[in-house]
Structure formats: structure tokens, C-alpha cells
Design a protein around this motif. Structure first.
Motif, mmCIF file in Angstrom:
data_model
loop_
_atom_site.group_PDB
_atom_site.id
_atom_site.type_symbol
_atom_site.label_atom_id
_atom_site.label_comp_id
_atom_site.label_asym_id
_atom_site.label_seq_id
_atom_site.Cartn_x
_atom_site.Cartn_y
_atom_site.Cartn_z
ATOM 1 N N VAL A 47 0.821 -1.367 -0.004
ATOM 2 C CA VAL A 47 -0.049 -0.080 -0.042
ATOM 3 C C VAL A 47 0.897 1.446 -0.145
ATOM 4 N N VAL A 48 0.590 2.180 -1.002
ATOM 5 C CA VAL A 48 1.462 3.598 -0.947
ATOM 6 C C VAL A 48 0.665 4.766 -0.487
ATOM 7 N N LEU A 49 0.986 5.526 0.276
ATOM 8 C CA LEU A 49 0.336 6.721 0.747
ATOM 9 C C LEU A 49 0.845 7.864 0.137
ATOM 10 N N HIS A 50 0.161 8.771 -0.196
ATOM 11 C CA HIS A 50 0.797 9.933 -0.782
ATOM 12 C C HIS A 50 -0.262 11.165 -0.519
ATOM 13 N N ARG A 51 0.422 12.445 -0.071
ATOM 14 C CA ARG A 51 -0.199 13.501 0.266
ATOM 15 C C ARG A 51 0.743 14.640 -0.094
ATOM 16 N N GLY A 52 0.127 15.792 -0.787
ATOM 17 C CA GLY A 52 0.891 16.890 -1.019
ATOM 18 C C GLY A 52 2.056 16.594 -2.029
ATOM 19 N N THR A 53 3.351 16.640 -1.694
ATOM 20 C CA THR A 53 4.460 16.634 -2.520
ATOM 21 C C THR A 53 5.034 15.339 -2.114
ATOM 22 N N SER A 54 4.675 14.502 -1.007
ATOM 23 C CA SER A 54 5.508 13.450 -0.902
ATOM 24 C C SER A 54 4.509 11.999 -0.807
ATOM 25 N N SER A 55 5.307 10.895 -1.050
ATOM 26 C CA SER A 55 4.604 9.636 -0.939
ATOM 27 C C SER A 55 5.685 8.503 -0.329
ATOM 28 N N CYS A 56 4.975 7.341 0.036
ATOM 29 C CA CYS A 56 5.778 6.474 0.657
ATOM 30 C C CYS A 56 5.116 5.214 0.833
ATOM 31 N N THR A 57 5.746 4.078 0.861
ATOM 32 C CA THR A 57 5.073 2.538 0.693
ATOM 33 C C THR A 57 5.120 2.164 2.210
ATOM 34 N N LEU A 58 4.093 1.565 2.783
ATOM 35 C CA LEU A 58 4.015 1.053 3.741
ATOM 36 C C LEU A 58 5.074 -0.216 3.969
ATOM 37 N N THR A 59 5.652 -0.105 4.876
ATOM 38 C CA THR A 59 6.835 -1.337 5.242
ATOM 39 C C THR A 59 6.524 -2.328 6.373
ATOM 40 N N SER A 60 5.348 -2.024 7.129
ATOM 41 C CA SER A 60 4.857 -3.044 8.158
ATOM 42 C C SER A 60 3.408 -2.885 8.545
ATOM 43 N N GLY A 61 2.934 -3.848 9.422
ATOM 44 C CA GLY A 61 1.652 -3.719 9.687
ATOM 45 C C GLY A 61 0.751 -4.581 8.834
ATOM 46 N N THR A 62 -0.425 -4.585 8.984
ATOM 47 C CA THR A 62 -1.426 -5.447 8.052
ATOM 48 C C THR A 62 -2.298 -4.741 7.483
ATOM 49 N N LEU A 63 -2.854 -5.465 6.348
ATOM 50 C CA LEU A 63 -3.713 -4.999 5.434
ATOM 51 C C LEU A 63 -4.984 -5.914 5.177
ATOM 52 N N GLU A 64 -5.906 -5.547 5.748
ATOM 53 C CA GLU A 64 -7.142 -6.423 5.716
ATOM 54 C C GLU A 64 -8.356 -6.184 4.555
ATOM 55 N N VAL A 65 -8.588 -6.950 3.623
ATOM 56 C CA VAL A 65 -9.487 -6.924 2.707
ATOM 57 C C VAL A 65 -10.435 -7.604 2.821
ATOM 58 N N ARG A 66 -11.792 -7.348 3.247
ATOM 59 C CA ARG A 66 -12.899 -7.958 3.533
ATOM 60 C C ARG A 66 -13.888 -8.034 2.400
ATOM 61 N N GLN A 67 -13.830 -7.030 1.293
ATOM 62 C CA GLN A 67 -14.654 -7.148 0.173
ATOM 63 C C GLN A 67 -14.019 -6.432 -0.911
ATOM 64 N N ALA A 68 -14.173 -6.997 -2.184
ATOM 65 C CA ALA A 68 -13.495 -6.392 -3.168
ATOM 66 C C ALA A 68 -14.145 -6.860 -4.557
ATOM 67 N N VAL A 69 -14.947 -6.174 -5.108
ATOM 68 C CA VAL A 69 -15.809 -6.172 -6.317
ATOM 69 C C VAL A 69 -15.358 -5.382 -7.256
#
Length: 947
Positions: free
Chosen positions: A116-138
Motif C-alpha cells: 500500500v502506497v500513501l501520498h499527500r501533497g508533495t510526498s509519498s511512501c510505501t507502507l513497510t510493516s503492519g497489516t492490510l485486511e481486505v474483506r470485500q473487493a468487487v
């Protein structure tokens, strides 16, 4: 998914923010937010990080929450979830189509769902730890997002907190699952300043704007520049810690600190069990006390004021600021440099201002109150150095302080009273009255076609006329304020010094006036074609101005051999007529100019060549009094006065018109030039106004009553009352019938009469008569329209006919609306050719009697005697005779052809009788012969020829 697929996706996730913000709409398209969709992106701060170095936050006023939009990039297999909140944009980019499940966020993982990549304004970064939970994707049929429910918990990102903070994301699109609790702070940013030692407190209200209850774990402050924050939560003010906020509920916390002599940058953190915590930046600029300016004075002008102050011991680091503090507000209206000692403040009085010295954004001195009164009229004069000084006309018995301006040399106020124009080394310059900021009119700099501008004035319509010295001659030019329409009106002769230098505009805008030449006379120059006409009686003029009403004000020295001394001030019309002297005090009076209303004048009264003071007087020169005791060799005077009078509109026209009509639209204004007034008109129920001139021509009008409306707007935007004119349109043309004429005339002055009828209502106005005629010796003419027979007002006409001629006449009528009727049916008549015009053989005698046409007769009483008339042309011949019981018979011949026999018998004697011969089948030309058949009496009165 293979590692090859991972390598294809990963570069798309690691783009920079600059690229992300410039991407076009992805191949999958942009999907708008739908009702019920929501997302939140923000920080999650651990309890252990509060109250110590929590670091600079990526979401300094977060979290960001709202209805998201999505943008799918089918080629990169990604989706952007975009949250726009309070002017901020946060974006979470993840794999698409996504697979449901819980994924560990590891940068070296093999599954694209883990990234997951987050960006805002003039900066961005890739999340390097933690968890992503996807419960629905259609996905929908186009590959876009139909439904997506996903959460990122404790995602580590280099742009997040550098100590104990992680990133949180919650996405709810196309589903019914509510958003977690989300806190929102008001204010979202505390940014202030205070003098060292001042206690600064701020109450912050936190509201749950999410979709589920939010349990607050704790509150605290964290420092970004020290291990121990200086802001603290005020004891007893915290109603948030431990509270569970229902959706829409709120709690409060107050933070406080004492300002130091430097910047403090910290955060208030309110942490809960939601997807993100509340982070409120706390910024405090502390500063040592700043000394207030001293010796502050203010001189008000019509659209601005000049504030001055003494030099301080040390200049402030930032400079000076002026605030409008009326009604408790605090609005910045002007700034000045640290070395400044004066500042121009735009805006008219009455105003309450405050001047402060500034060391930083908040590092300001105490307010120095400044009151600026209302000034509606100001006299602006040029001092020794050519700089403008404004004098507000004071009350009787007082004098005015001068307001020094940054503008210089021969200013002229535009028709709207908001801008000056002047000629300068840079070109023709237009300067705002309030801010005194100048710009050069395009194309008028000295390198342009016109050359070096020498004098510039406004024309009433907002264009500019100026004199410019070219390579070989002095030219008069005109140009629009925006540089459009630059053209030379004419080259001016300048045989001797000083040549043509002074310039003024005429109120109607069609001409300008210049002074110069060998005799220093004033001349009018027509702008349309450059025609130049000297105004009589204006030789040896030292100075002149033109009033708003179009009067020429002339200044002359009484002793032309001296360079200065007593003067004579006179006022004339622009053609030099009606000259009269003004009753100014005797002495050296110069630079006389009238205010826009023409009710007051200003002038300079000199006591020596280089010393003078500004005075005012009534329009006739009486009641003169001094405005200010400030002395200078004032070079020029201009009035800067409010527009005090509304324009006046008039509209006139006929009571009845035809389908076309011209209405007169008048415009007047007591203190504006007529050439600057804008006329607008509309007809009947029209919803919009259209520009019109002094004459408004209308056409194609339907019959009936119409109403025209007019209004006038002056250059300042004041609009007159709407005036109207109603009238009736008559589209019915009158008809005419002519009274019958005797077919044969035995006198030369019959009267033609007729009757006309007008049914449209306008009434009859005049008549036109036409005729065609044929002589007894030739054919028909075309229609003739004698001048005196046109537009006659009487329904009859005394004719003056020629003997022997045949006439056909018709009449038409016009009504007062201008409708012209058709020509009437023609009435024809033939004038008798007298017997005396015929040659008689022997056997005829002649006599006179009033019983006969033209008072003459010719008689025969023998057989075979003839009367003849040569060169007669026609198809039918008639005889005018006397008949009796003993009268005889005659034969008639035309061009050698016998056309008939006529008996003159009647039981009783009758005079002026017409006997017609048979109409001939062809027109003949030749001699007409009348020959007696027997010896009975024949009395011939004349012949009639018809064609």
C-alpha cells in the motif's frame, strides 16, 4: 501470484508524489464518490509516544475523512482511493483487483496485495510493516470499483511519525459496513504568537465524525523540537480521555503554555480505538516586546490616506503593518518596509486604523490608533519637484495639511475618478488613485511609434489622448487604456519654443484643445480627422483648462513683457464667444481649474515667482480663501472629487409614428462630461438593456401602442432613473380620391381638389401632386413632380395650364406618422387651342365676346372656306363652337385625311360647345383643317387635341 507478476506491479507502487499528482485519468477511469461511501486516512499514535518526541506528523491536521473517489490504472493493476478533505488530499494506492484476506505489509513480500502506497501533497511512501485486511473487493463491468472494504492497521511509513506513530487507513465503498470512529478537531491547527511571558491557552473540541462509536484512549501533547513538550493539557479541562463518543458526539480539551522568546512547535494528540487518531499542530511564535511607532500622523485623501511616523531607534526586522480595526475586526490593509517612514493606505474614511511595527508574523508592537476622516473632494497640486500633494478642502477658517503622494507631474483624473494618467519617461502611465500603483500603457513607451510622451489627458469615453515627440515632429495620438487602437490624429506644427505642450479634452469627446505655436493660442483639434481650428481671442495665453460643462478657462499676464506678475483670468465658450473675467482677488493668480460640478474653483496665489499657496473660490471667483499655508511653486492643480450627482436621462419622440421612428435620448450630469455618459435603451417588455446613442432609430414596429425606456450611467457607475415614452404606431397609409375635372378646359386656371382619408389615427400631414402632359404637337411626357406641388398642406391646387395641352393629374397623401398612401386614380383634361391660333382663308371674320373661350371667335358664312393649324399630333380632334338654329356644317381633316363632318345646329344658341370627331385608329401628325360645307353661319371658338 508469481514473482514475475510482483515485479510488474511494484514499480507502479513506488512512484514519487510529483508523478502521482500529474498522472492523467487511468485506463480504468475515475469513479465519483457515491452516497454512503467513506474513507479515512491518518496516524495512529501509541500511548508511549505521547508527551515526548512524537516527531513531525505526516497528517498534521488529520485525519482526512470523507466520501472517496477511485481511479483504477488497469495497466498497473492498481487503484487510487482519494479523500479530499478541507482543501487537503490524501491517496491510498493498492493492488486492483484486490483479493480478500489479511496480508502482512512487508516490502519484500511476493503478493501485490501486501503493498500500500500513501501520498499527500508533495510526498509519498510505501507502507513497510503492519497489516492490510481486505474483506470485500468487487470490480464492475468496466474494471472499476464496485465495492471495496479494507483496513490498514499500524502501517509503518517513513513519512509518518518518527517515534511511535503508524499509519491507519479504513475504506468503505459499495458496502453497508459503517466506518470506524473518526475524531475531528476544531480548530484543526493552533497557530498564534504572543509576547514573551504571556500565557496562551486554546480550547479544542473533538467530534466523532465516523460511522461507529469512538472510544478515546488518552490525550496528551508531544514536542517536535525537544524531549519535553511545553504545551500541557490544562488539568480538569479534559473530557475526552476514557470517553466513548457516539456518532456526532464531542468532547473537549484545553492546552496551555507560556510564550518564550522563540518558536514552539508541538502537537496535541487525542488517541482512540478508530482507524486514525486526532493530531492538532500547536505552533507558537514567542517574541520580546516590540516598541510601538512614535509621532504617528495621518492625512486622509479621497480614496486613501498617508500615515507618517518618526524614525525609531532601530528599524523593525519585518517592517510596519496597518490594520483596519473598525468594529473590533483586524484586517491587514497596508505594509511598509523596515526603513519606511510613511505608507499609503488604500480605502476611504471614516476609518479606524492601527499602525504597528513587526518583527515576525505575530511579533508586533502595541497598536497605535489612527483615525482617517471621510474626504469627498481633494485638491491635488504638483510641488517644487513635480510630486503630487493632496489638500482636502478644509472647513471655513481652517487650513489643510498636505498629503504627500508618490506620484509626479501633471496628473489627470479619469472619468471614473479611480485612476490618474500622466506622461513620463517610461511612456503613458496609468496610476490607481487608492494605491498609487502605475502601469505603462502598451505601445506608448519612447521606443514605440509615437515617440516620447509629453502630455496626456483622459477622454470622456475612457481613452487617452497624448502629445508625443517623434523623430521629426510632435504628434497628437489617442490610445485605449489597454493599449488598443493606438493611432496618430495629426502632426502638430511647432515652429518655435514652446511649441504645442498643453492638452485638454472637450466634454463631448469629439475634440481636444492644445496650446502652443508662435502666438501661444488655444486650438481645437477634431479627433475624427485632425482638423485644427484656432479659438479666437486666445493668443498669448499662459495656461488654460476646460470645465466639465465645456467652458474654456484662460490665464494671461497683464504685462506680457514680464515673466510673472498680476494676471487676468477669463472664461469663454469653446468657440471663444461670451468671454467674462472672474472676480478673483487682484494679483498673481495661476493654475485656475474648476471642480467637476463647476460650482467651485481652485487656484494658486503667488507672492513671488517660486512661492504660492493653494486657494479656492466660488465659480465666479468670489469668496476666495486659502486652503493651506504650505508654500511651493505649484505647477498644476487637479480636483479629485467624488461623483456627487446622478445622471439624468430624457427620451422624446412623436405621439404617433409609422413602422420606423427616431427617438431622441438625452443625457446629462451635473459633474460628469457628457461624452462619458453611457445611454441604454429597451423597448416594450424587453428584459435586457442595449446601448443606444442620442438618436435611437427603430424599425419594423407593429401597429399599436409601444413604450421605449432609457437610462444613463456615468463613468462612476451611478445610474439615472429610468424614463419612458409611449406612442402609437400607425401603419395604415391614407387614401386619396381626386374630384373630376372638366374634360375640356376653356380657361387656363382651373382648380384641382381632392379628398384624403386616414384611418390609422396619425392624421393627415401633406399631399404630393404629379402630372403628365402632352402638347398638341407631340406625345406624352413622363410623370412630372413640380417642387411646389410636393408636401402641400391644402387639399386643393390652383393650376396654371397651357393652351392646347392635355393633362393627367394624380394625388397622394402622407400622414403624420410618415405613412405615404398610393397615388390616386388620375384625372385628365384638355385645354382648348384658341381660334386665334388657326390661320383663316378669305371669308372668315374675327371678333371678341366674353361668351367665347378666351374671349375671341372666328366666323364664316360662305361655302368652302377653311381654318388650318399645322403640325398637330393626336388621335382625336374636337371642335369648340357656338351652336344655333341657323348654324351650318363643317368638315374636319387631319394630315390630309377627312376625320368627320360636324353639324353646328341647335334649337337654341349655346356657346363653348365641344363637338368630338371619331377616335382615329392611329396617331397622326399634320395640318388640321376645318372647312365650311354650306353658307350658313359657323362660329369656331377653338380646337381640342387628344392623344
Amino acid at each position: 501470484m508469481t514473482s514475475h507478476a510482483h515485479r510488474r506491479l511494484l514499480p507502479a507502487l513506488l512512484v514519487t508524489a510529483a508523478v502521482l499528482t500529474s498522472l492523467a485519468v487511468p485506463a480504468g477511469g475515475m469513479a465519483a464518490a457515491a452516497a454512503g461511501d467513506s474513507a479515512v486516512i491518518g496516524d495512529v499514535v501509541s500511548s508511549s509516544s505521547i508527551s515526548w518526541a512524537s516527531g513531525y506528523k505526516w497528517f498534521p491536521a488529520g485525519p482526512d475523512t470523507g466520501a472517496p473517489t477511485t481511479a483504477v490504472d488497469a495497466a498497473a493493476h492498481t487503484v487510487d482511493v482519494i479523500v479530499d478533505d478541507a482543501g487537503r488530499r490524501s491517496v491510498a494506492t493498492m493492488a486492483w483487483p484486490a483479493r480478500t484476506g489479511t496480508w502482512s505489509l512487508a516490502v519484500d513480500g511476493t503478493e501485490p496485495e501486501q503493498h500500500v502506497v500513501l501520498h499527500r501533497g508533495t510526498s509519498s511512501c510505501t507502507l513497510t510493516s503492519g497489516t492490510l485486511e481486505v474483506r470485500q473487493a468487487v470490480a464492475d463491468t468496466d474494471g472499476g470499483v464496485a465495492a471495496l472494504t479494507a483496513d490498514v492497521r499500524f502501517g509503518s511509513c517513513s513519512l509518518g511519525s518518527n517515534a511511535g506513530g503508524t499509519a491507519g487507513v479504513a475504506i468503505r465503498i459499495g458496502g453497508s459496513e459503517p466506518l470506524p470512529g473518526v475524531g475531528r478537531a476544531e480548530p484543526a491547527l493552533v497557530d498564534t504568537g504572543a509576547v514573551q511571558g504571556t500565557v496562551v491557552s486554546q480550547r479544542v473540541v473533538v467530534t466523532n465524525v465516523g460511522g461507529s462509536p469512538w472510544q478515546v484512549r488518552t490525550t496528551g501533547t508531544g514536542s517536535t523540537n525537544s524531549w519535553s513538550p511545553l504545551f500541557t493539557v490544562v488539568p480538569g479541562s479534559d473530557t475526552c480521555t476514557g470517553a466513548t463518543l457516539a456518532v456526532g458526539a464531542h468532547c473537549e480539551v484545553t492546552v496551555s503554555t507560556t510564550a518564550l522568546n522563540h518558536f514552539i512547535g508541538e502537537h496535541l494528540i487525542v488517541a482512540g480505538n478508530g482507524a486514525a487518531d486526532v493530531v492538532v499542530p500547536l505552533r507558537l511564535e514567542g517574541f520580546a516586546p516590540v516598541p510601538a511607532p512614535t509621532g504617528v500622523t495621518s492625512v486622509a485623501g479621497r480614496l486613501g490616506a498617508t500615515i507618517s511616523w518618526d524614525a525609531p531607534v532601530a528599524d523593525p526586522r519585518v517592517g510596519y503593518r496597518v490594520y483596519d480595526v473598525a468594529g473590533g475586526a483586524r484586517t491587514l490593509v497596508a505594509t511598509a518596509a523596515p526603513t519606511a517612514r510613511t505608507v499609503s493606505v488604500p480605502g476611504r474614511g471614516p476609518r479606524s486604523l492601527a499602525l504597528v511595527a513587526a518583527e515576525g508574523r505575530f511579533a508586533e508592537s502595541p497598536d497605535v490608533p489612527v483615525q482617517t476622516p471621510e474626504v469627498t473632494r481633494e485638491i491635488v497640486a504638483m510641488d517644487h519637484y513635480g510630486y503630487a500633494v493632496g489638500f482636502a478642502e478644509p472647513a471655513a477658517g481652517t487650513t489643510a495639511a498636505g498629503r504627500q503622494s508618490s506620484l509626479d507631474f501633471y496628473l489627470r483624473l479619469d472619468p471614473s475618478r479611480t485612476a490618474w494618467v500622466r506622461a513620463s519617461a517610461e511612456g503613458v502611465r496609468v496610476c490607481s488613485v487608492d494605491r498609487e500603483v502605475c502601469t505603462t500603457v502598451a505601445g506608448t513607451d519612447p521606443s514605440g511609434s509615437a515617440g516620447q510622451p509629453k502630455e496626456a489627458v483622459w477622454l470622456p469615453d475612457g481613452r487617452i489622448a497624448f502629445l508625443a515627440q517623434g523623430s521629426s515632429s510632435l504628434g497628437l495620438w489617442v490610445v485605449g487604456r489597454d493599449g488598443a487602437g493606438l493611432r496618430q490624429v495629426r502632426a502638430l506644427p511647432s515652429p518655435d519654443y514652446p511649441g504645442y505642450a498643453q492638452l485638454a479634452a472637450a466634454p463631448d469627446g469629439t475634440q481636444v484643445l492644445v496650446r502652443g505655436g508662435r502666438d501661444l493660442a488655444v486650438a481645437r483639434v477634431r479627433l475624427s480627422d485632425g482638423l485644427m481650428t484656432t479659438v479666437p481671442g486666445t493668443g498669448d495665453v499662459d495656461d488654460f483648462t476646460v470645465t466639465t460643462a465645456g467652458r474654456l478657462v484662460l490665464q494671461r499676464r497683464l504685462d506680457l513683457s514680464q515673466s510673472d506678475g498680476p494676471t487676468r483670468i477669463s472664461v469663454t465658450a469653446l468657440d471663444g464667444s461670451g468671454s467674462r473675467d472672474l472676480a478673483l482677488p487682484a494679483g498673481d493668480n495661476r493654475e485656475v481649474t474648476f471642480d467637476p460640478s463647476g460650482s467651485r474653483l481652485a487656484f494658486v496665489r503667488h507672492t513671488s515667482a517660486w512661492e504660492g499657496t493653494v486657494w479656492t473660490a466660488a465659480a465666479d471667483g468670489s469668496g476666495a480663501r486659502q486652503v493651506s499655508d504650505r508654500t511651493a511653486a505649484w505647477l498644476d492643480i487637479q480636483w479629485s472629487a467624488d461623483d456627487a450627482a446622478d445622471p439624468v436621462a430624457t427620451i422624446t419622440g412623436p405621439a404617433v409614428s409609422g413602422a420606423a421612428v427616431s427617438l431622441s435620448v438625452g443625457a446629462g450630469d451635473a459633474d460628469d462630461q457628457v461624452g462619458g455618459l453611457r445611454r441604454e435603451c429597451r423597448l416594450d417588455g424587453a428584459a435586457t438593456w442595449s446601448a443606444c446613442g442620442s438618436t435611437w432609430a427603430l424599425g419594423g414596429l407593429s401597429a399599436g401602442v409601444h413604450t421605449a425606456y432609457a437610462r444613463v450611467t456615468d463613468p462612476s457607475g451611478r445610474t439615472s432613473a429610468t424614463v419612458s415614452r409611449s406612442w402609437t404606431v400607425d401603419r395604415s397609409a391614407p387614401t386619396t380620391s381626386v374630384s373630376a375635372l372638366a374634360p375640356v378646359q376653356t380657361r387656363l386656371t382651373p382648380t384641382l381638389s381632392w379628398r384624403s382619408t386616414d384611418t390609422g389615427g396619425a392624421g393627415l400631414a401633406s399631399y404630393d401632386i404629379r402630372m403628365r402632359r402632352a402638347s398638341p404637337y407631340g406625345g406624352w411626357s413622363g410623370y412630372l413632380y413640380p417642387t411646389t406641388w410636393q408636401k402641400r398642406t391644402s387639399p386643393s391646387l390652383a393650376l396654371s395650364l397651357a393652351a392646347g395641352y392635355q393633362y393627367c393629374l394624380s394625388v397622394r397623401a402622407r400622414d403624420k406618422a410618415g405613412n405615404v398612401g398610393p397615388w390616386s386614380a388620375q384625372q385628365c383634361t384638355t385645354v382648348t387651342l384658341d381660334d386665334r391660333s388657326m390661320s383663316a382663308s378669305s371669308g372668315w371674320t374675327r371678333g371678341t365676346s366674353s361668351y367665347y373661350a378666351f374671349g375671341t371667335w372666328t366666323r364664316a358664312a360662305r361655302t368652302g372656306v377653311s381654318l388650318t393649324r399645322t403640325s398637330v399630333q393626336g388621335r382625336r380632334i374636337g371642335l369648340v363652337v357656338a351652336t344655333c338654329s341657323t348654324c351650318g356644317v363643317v368638315d374636319v381633316y387631319h394630315a390630309g385625311v377627312k376625320v368627320g363632318r360636324v353639324s353646328l345646329y341647335s334649337s337654341r344658341t349655346a356657346y363653348r360647345q365641344v363637338r368630338w370627331l371619331t377616335l382615329q385608329s392611329v396617331t397622326r401628325k399634320g395640318t388640321v383643317t376645318v372647312r365650311t360645307v354650306n353658307s350658313k353661319s359657323v362660329y369656331l371658338d377653338g380646337i381640342v387635341v387628344q392623344h
